[in-house]
Design a protein around this motif. Structure first.
Motif, PDB file in Angstrom:
ATOM      1  N   MET A   1       0.911  -1.278   0.223  1.00  0.00           N
ATOM      2  CA  MET A   1      -0.061   0.077  -0.025  1.00  0.00           C
ATOM      3  C   MET A   1       0.981   1.073  -0.099  1.00  0.00           C
ATOM      4  O   MET A   1       1.953   1.406   0.783  1.00  0.00           O
ATOM      5  N   ASP A   2       0.524   2.148  -0.695  1.00  0.00           N
ATOM      6  CA  ASP A   2       1.125   3.464  -0.721  1.00  0.00           C
ATOM      7  C   ASP A   2       0.477   4.266   0.387  1.00  0.00           C
ATOM      8  O   ASP A   2      -0.322   5.179   0.187  1.00  0.00           O
ATOM      9  N   TYR A   3       1.285   4.427   1.551  1.00  0.00           N
ATOM     10  CA  TYR A   3       0.661   5.080   2.649  1.00  0.00           C
ATOM     11  C   TYR A   3       0.693   6.413   2.614  1.00  0.00           C
ATOM     12  O   TYR A   3      -0.167   7.038   2.925  1.00  0.00           O
ATOM     13  N   VAL A   4       1.847   7.025   1.772  1.00  0.00           N
ATOM     14  CA  VAL A   4       1.513   8.406   1.455  1.00  0.00           C
ATOM     15  C   VAL A   4       0.454   8.975   0.802  1.00  0.00           C
ATOM     16  O   VAL A   4      -0.065   9.914   1.180  1.00  0.00           O
ATOM     17  N   GLN A   5       0.247   8.341  -0.365  1.00  0.00           N
ATOM     18  CA  GLN A   5      -1.041   8.614  -1.344  1.00  0.00           C
ATOM     19  C   GLN A   5      -2.411   8.586  -0.356  1.00  0.00           C
ATOM     20  O   GLN A   5      -3.010   9.472  -0.196  1.00  0.00           O
ATOM     21  N   HIS A   6      -2.262   7.246   0.368  1.00  0.00           N
ATOM     22  CA  HIS A   6      -3.684   7.127   1.358  1.00  0.00           C
ATOM     23  C   HIS A   6      -3.760   8.054   2.345  1.00  0.00           C
ATOM     24  O   HIS A   6      -4.834   8.438   2.682  1.00  0.00           O
ATOM     25  N   PHE A   7      -2.815   8.379   3.046  1.00  0.00           N
ATOM     26  CA  PHE A   7      -2.825   9.139   4.161  1.00  0.00           C
ATOM     27  C   PHE A   7      -3.118  10.517   3.795  1.00  0.00           C
ATOM     28  O   PHE A   7      -3.662  11.479   4.504  1.00  0.00           O
ATOM     29  N   THR A   8      -2.363  10.951   2.683  1.00  0.00           N
ATOM     30  CA  THR A   8      -2.365  12.279   2.137  1.00  0.00           C
ATOM     31  C   THR A   8      -4.074  12.593   1.933  1.00  0.00           C
ATOM     32  O   THR A   8      -4.607  13.657   2.218  1.00  0.00           O
ATOM     33  N   ARG A   9      -4.645  11.436   1.268  1.00  0.00           N
ATOM     34  CA  ARG A   9      -6.134  11.736   0.938  1.00  0.00           C
ATOM     35  C   ARG A   9      -6.834  11.978   2.202  1.00  0.00           C
ATOM     36  O   ARG A   9      -7.606  12.701   2.257  1.00  0.00           O
ATOM     37  N   LEU A  10      -6.746  11.130   3.086  1.00  0.00           N
ATOM     38  CA  LEU A  10      -7.372  10.780   4.374  1.00  0.00           C
ATOM     39  C   LEU A  10      -7.374  12.164   5.238  1.00  0.00           C
ATOM     40  O   LEU A  10      -8.211  12.691   5.750  1.00  0.00           O
ATOM     41  N   LEU A  11      -6.111  12.701   5.449  1.00  0.00           N
ATOM     42  CA  LEU A  11      -5.941  13.750   6.362  1.00  0.00           C
ATOM     43  C   LEU A  11      -6.427  15.141   5.550  1.00  0.00           C
ATOM     44  O   LEU A  11      -6.944  15.757   6.112  1.00  0.00           O
ATOM     45  N   GLN A  12      -6.301  15.035   4.328  1.00  0.00           N
ATOM     46  CA  GLN A  12      -6.779  16.125   3.480  1.00  0.00           C
ATOM     47  C   GLN A  12      -8.512  16.327   3.605  1.00  0.00           C
ATOM     48  O   GLN A  12      -8.966  17.198   3.923  1.00  0.00           O
ATOM     49  N   SER A  13      -8.863  14.965   3.291  1.00  0.00           N
ATOM     50  CA  SER A  13     -10.297  14.875   3.128  1.00  0.00           C
ATOM     51  C   SER A  13     -10.876  15.355   4.720  1.00  0.00           C
ATOM     52  O   SER A  13     -11.910  16.185   5.007  1.00  0.00           O
ATOM     53  N   SER A  14     -10.272  14.803   5.760  1.00  0.00           N
ATOM     54  CA  SER A  14     -10.925  14.702   7.247  1.00  0.00           C
ATOM     55  C   SER A  14     -10.598  16.222   7.542  1.00  0.00           C
ATOM     56  O   SER A  14     -11.691  17.055   8.300  1.00  0.00           O
ATOM     57  N   CYS A  15      -9.801  16.951   7.100  1.00  0.00           N
ATOM     58  CA  CYS A  15      -9.535  18.604   7.343  1.00  0.00           C
ATOM     59  C   CYS A  15     -10.755  19.176   6.721  1.00  0.00           C
ATOM     60  O   CYS A  15     -11.414  20.044   7.444  1.00  0.00           O
TER      61      CYS A  15
END
Length: 174
Positions: A1-15
């Motif tokens: 899994m590409d954690y950078v891409q995954h967490f970038t999306r989650l952190l931006q979306s939740s913000c």
């Protein structure tokens, strides 16, 4: 899994979702506590809490995994050491809240802190997501820290949307 891409999306979306949720509350209700939940925080207090946590807890702990963290090390290490006692964290946050911070500034600061977190993700070596470090939550992985950050955001999105839906009149507006 590409954690950078995954967490970038989650952190931006939740913000984005948190900011959107706060905008569902009328300005005159931001500092009020729902009458059916008098033990809960106001939306303003929730905004401040998330801002405080992002700056004082999340960012210093995320930086532990940076290869070159020299520019942050002393300040971050001091915060991490200070907040290993949860009671100290709560006391410092409560003292800061009693200074009656500007809520719009707190929301903007939360957004800025989240932007920094997302930028830090790009600097993380892909091979260290499962490496453990001593943090305010104990010895955990970077994947755990960022997952916790996302979970905490979602928890407070829920805390803001409940009064928006059932107390402030969003249900009755067109």
């Amino acid at each position: 899994m590409d954690y950078v891409q995954h967490f970038t999306r989650l952190l931006q979306s939740s913000c984005n979702d948190f900011i959107w949720a706060t905008r569902q509350i009328a300005i005159e209700k931001l500092n009020s506590v729902p009458p059916h939940r008098p033990e809960s925080w106001s939306v303003a207090r929730t905004i401040f809490h998330l801002r405080f946590q992002e700056e004082k807890v999340v960012l210093p702990n995320m930086r532990l995994w940076l290869v070159d963290r020299a520019i942050y090390a002393r300040q971050d290490d001091d915060l991490i050491e200070r907040y290993t006692a949860f009671e100290t964290l709560m006391q410092d946050e409560e003292k800061a809240w009693l200074q009656q911070p500007d809520i719009q500034a707190a929301l903007n600061h939360f957004q800025a802190q989240r932007t920094i977190q997302i930028a830090l993700l790009q600097e993380i070596d892909p091979g260290i997501w499962e490496d453990r470090r001593a943090t305010v939550w104990g010895e955990v992985t970077l994947r755990w820290v960022v997952t916790k950050t996302y979970q905490h955001s979602v928890e407070h999105i829920n805390d803001v949307l409940k009064p928006a839906l059932y107390w402030t009149g969003l249900r009755t507006t067109s």
